[in-house]
Design an enzyme around this catalytic site. Structure first.
Site, PDB file in Angstrom:
ATOM      1  N   SER A 422      28.055   7.442  22.322  1.00 61.43           N
ATOM      2  CA  SER A 422      28.361   6.035  22.027  1.00 61.43           C
ATOM      3  C   SER A 422      27.189   5.407  21.268  1.00 61.43           C
ATOM      4  CB  SER A 422      28.678   5.297  23.328  1.00 61.43           C
ATOM      5  OG  SER A 422      29.099   3.983  23.086  1.00 61.43           O
ATOM      6  N   ASP A 474      39.747   7.867  20.732  1.00 63.84           N
ATOM      7  CA  ASP A 474      38.591   7.082  21.178  1.00 63.84           C
ATOM      8  C   ASP A 474      38.391   5.858  20.277  1.00 63.84           C
ATOM      9  OD1 ASP A 474      36.220   6.087  22.106  1.00 63.84           O
ATOM     10  OD2 ASP A 474      35.235   8.022  22.269  1.00 63.84           O
TER      11      ASP A 474
END
Length: 554
Positions: A422, A474
């Site tokens: 991330s 995602d």
């Protein structure tokens, strides 16, 4: 007696039962009047609310014409709040009078009505504060930004400037309120202003309310499900079979990625370890975290009870002596990381933590573009500003504080590997670009790095040393400003094309999201496109959309 006869049959109620009961106690007359007026008020309020609901159900999101009488009904309902408020005060005074000698049941009943009245009033005030728009009086002018930009009048230009400044201050106050629990310094104030300008620019050219956005997202989700159900010919998706060399290389990279994912996950510390071991994690950490640990000079930042470091040991399977440096220090643009020796892969691993705090969220949202020029390699490369500052912070620590020097002194034959998930994946990518000239053999594994991280030229430059791993649909890896602008345009288009009322979209959409089933047959952007292009172009448009969405733009 006798029982009332209505609709040709007897009922268990008499014709003399339709009266408001009296109260034989001091102040009973006042109580009788209070309840009578309260019933009249409730009847008026119910009528007003019924009219509001009925009118609000008319028309569509983009066709408010059938709802033009709604403001007048709202004014009527607001006028009713004045007697409702006064009567709630009267009821509170009556209930609090200690000289009353009425039955306890009567007093409790009146107390219940008073409490209910105050609860309704308080929730109404909270609702008004939530939907209040500080820029409501200036919104019309603000939405015509493109027109006023061409005006040569200095007065118009000054007015537009003032409106933009006001909008920025409003967003800044909202962000400060959300981050009220963290210590704020100059870096935070700069970040607040930058993020406020980002939100102001994004929402300045639309007049969508939150429920419109929710309806648009529901319609887009169902449209996407329709697109995925369209038949796609295999040759349109995959035109050739990969060679054995490519397959072997892919297998190796997948094996490496699975191995280094443990390091990227370990950087989150005890929250990730407890998430993956909810029943046994605390017991294991309590048993192991009180033992020996590296000297304090090896660790910076707070790690109360040694939980973070104990979790890193458990997840990676490394020993104390394998860690060169661990930083739990966390501020805006300064994120935790650790440097360790991975003897299994003969690598010096720099693992960067992802988003786990308000400071990290502010770093993510500082999404302006910043120039990144690599001498003798690349010019005019653009990167995410907040993540670049986080990468620069780690770069200074690794180089200026001699952390990498120390690591390569211990294991000079090892290669350098940088990993993160991330926010950590984005930081690791930019850090790898910064270190590439000094360490030509370095490798970076970025797990779900944020979208909009690198410009196209930088993305091409990193193909040979950065491996990005993205799982399924995602959201983070696709969250870039161009994609957000595209999402906004699609929401506006799809709600404009849908001819159903908003309440139907929301109700059926909630049912679809929770229980599944077939997408509703609402007219959408897809249906308009199919009418023009035919069924075969469905898969073409889907592939084109996927390719456009995957472009790396800043």
């Amino acid at each position: 007696m006798p029982g009332l006869v209505v609709f040709g049959r007897r009922w268990a109620i008499g014709s003399d039962d339709f009266v408001l009961p009296g109260f034989n106690c001091p102040g009973g007359g006042l109580l009788h009047s209070y309840l009578l007026v309260l019933l009249v008020l409730l009847a008026a309020i119910i009528c007003a609310l019924s009219a509001l609901v009925y009118v609000s159900m008319q028309g569509t999101i983009s066709n408010p014409g059938p709802r033009k009488s709604l403001p007048k009904l709202l004014y009527t309902r607001l006028l009713l709040y004045l007697p409702e408020f006064i009567w709630a005060i009267v009821g509170a005074v009556w209930v609090s009078d200690s000289s009353l000698q009425c039955e306890k049941t009567v007093i409790n009943a009146v107390l219940g009505t008073v409490i209910a009245s105050w609860v309704i009033i308080i929730f109404t005030i909270i609702g008004v504060l939530i939907v209040f728009d500080p820029l409501g009086g200036k919104k019309t002018f603000y939405l015509t930004d493109g027109v006023n930009r061409n005006l040569e009048s200095s007065q118009s230009g000054q007015l537009l400037f003032n409106v933009k400044n006001t909008a920025t201050r409003v967003w800044e106050k909202r962000i400060r309120l959300m981050c009220c629990c963290i210590v704020q310094d100059d870096d935070h104030r700069v970040a607040f202003t930058s993020i406020a300008e980002l939100f102001r620019n994004y929402f300045s050219d639309t007049d969508l309310v939150p429920s419109d956005i929710a309806a648009g997202l529901i319609l887009l989700h169902q449209e996407q499900d329709k697109m995925e159900s369209c038949p796609k010919e295999p040759e349109e998706v995959l035109c050739h079979s990969p060679s054995s060399l490519v397959t072997d290389g892919l297998d190796i990279e997948l094996e490496n990625a699975a191995h280094y994912m443990l390091f990227a996950a370990a950087a989150y510390g005890w929250p990730y370890y407890i998430y993956t071991n909810p029943f046994t994690a605390l017991c294991k950490l309590n048993g192991d975290c009180c033992g020996s640990r590296p000297t304090d000079s090896d660790i910076t930042g707070s790690d109360r009870h040694n939980f973070h470091f104990g979790s890193i040991l458990k997840i990676t399977g490394l020993q104390y002596r394998d860690f060169i440096h661990i930083s739990f220090h966390n501020k805006i643009y300064e994120i935790p990381f650790f440097v360790a020796l991975d003897h299994k892969k003969e690598a010096i691993v720099v693992a960067v933590r992802g988003t786990l705090s308000f400071e990290d969220i502010l770093t993510d949202l500082s999404a302006d573009c910043e120039d990144l020029t690599l001498e003798d390699v690349l010019e005019n490369g653009f990167v995410h500003k907040g993540i670049t500052q986080a990468a620069n912070y780690i770069y200074q620590k690794l180089i200026n504080d001699g952390i990498l020097n120390q690591a390569f002194t211990i294991a000079p034959e090892y290669k350098l590997v940088i990993v993160g998930h991330s926010l950590g994946g984005g930081t690791a990518s930019i850090l790898a670009i910064m270190l590439r000239n000094s360490f030509p053999t370095l490798k970076c594994y970025a797990f779900s790095p944020p979208g909009g991280l690198l410009s196209k030229t930088l993305a091409d430059y990193t193909k040979h040393f950065i491996v990005s791993v993205i799982l399924g649909k995602d959201l983070v890896a696709r969250l870039s400003m161009p994609n957000m602008e595209d999402l906004k345009r699609r929401i506006v288009r799809i709600v404009a094309n849908c001819n159903r009322p908003k309440y139907q979209i929301l109700l059926r959409g909630c049912w679809y999201e929770v229980f599944g089933g077939d997408p509703d047959n609402f007219p959408t952007e897809l249906d308009v496109g199919q009418g023009r292009r035919g069924a075969k172009n469905c898969s073409d448009s889907f592939i084109k959309h996927c390719l456009e969405a995957s472009l790396c733009k800043c």
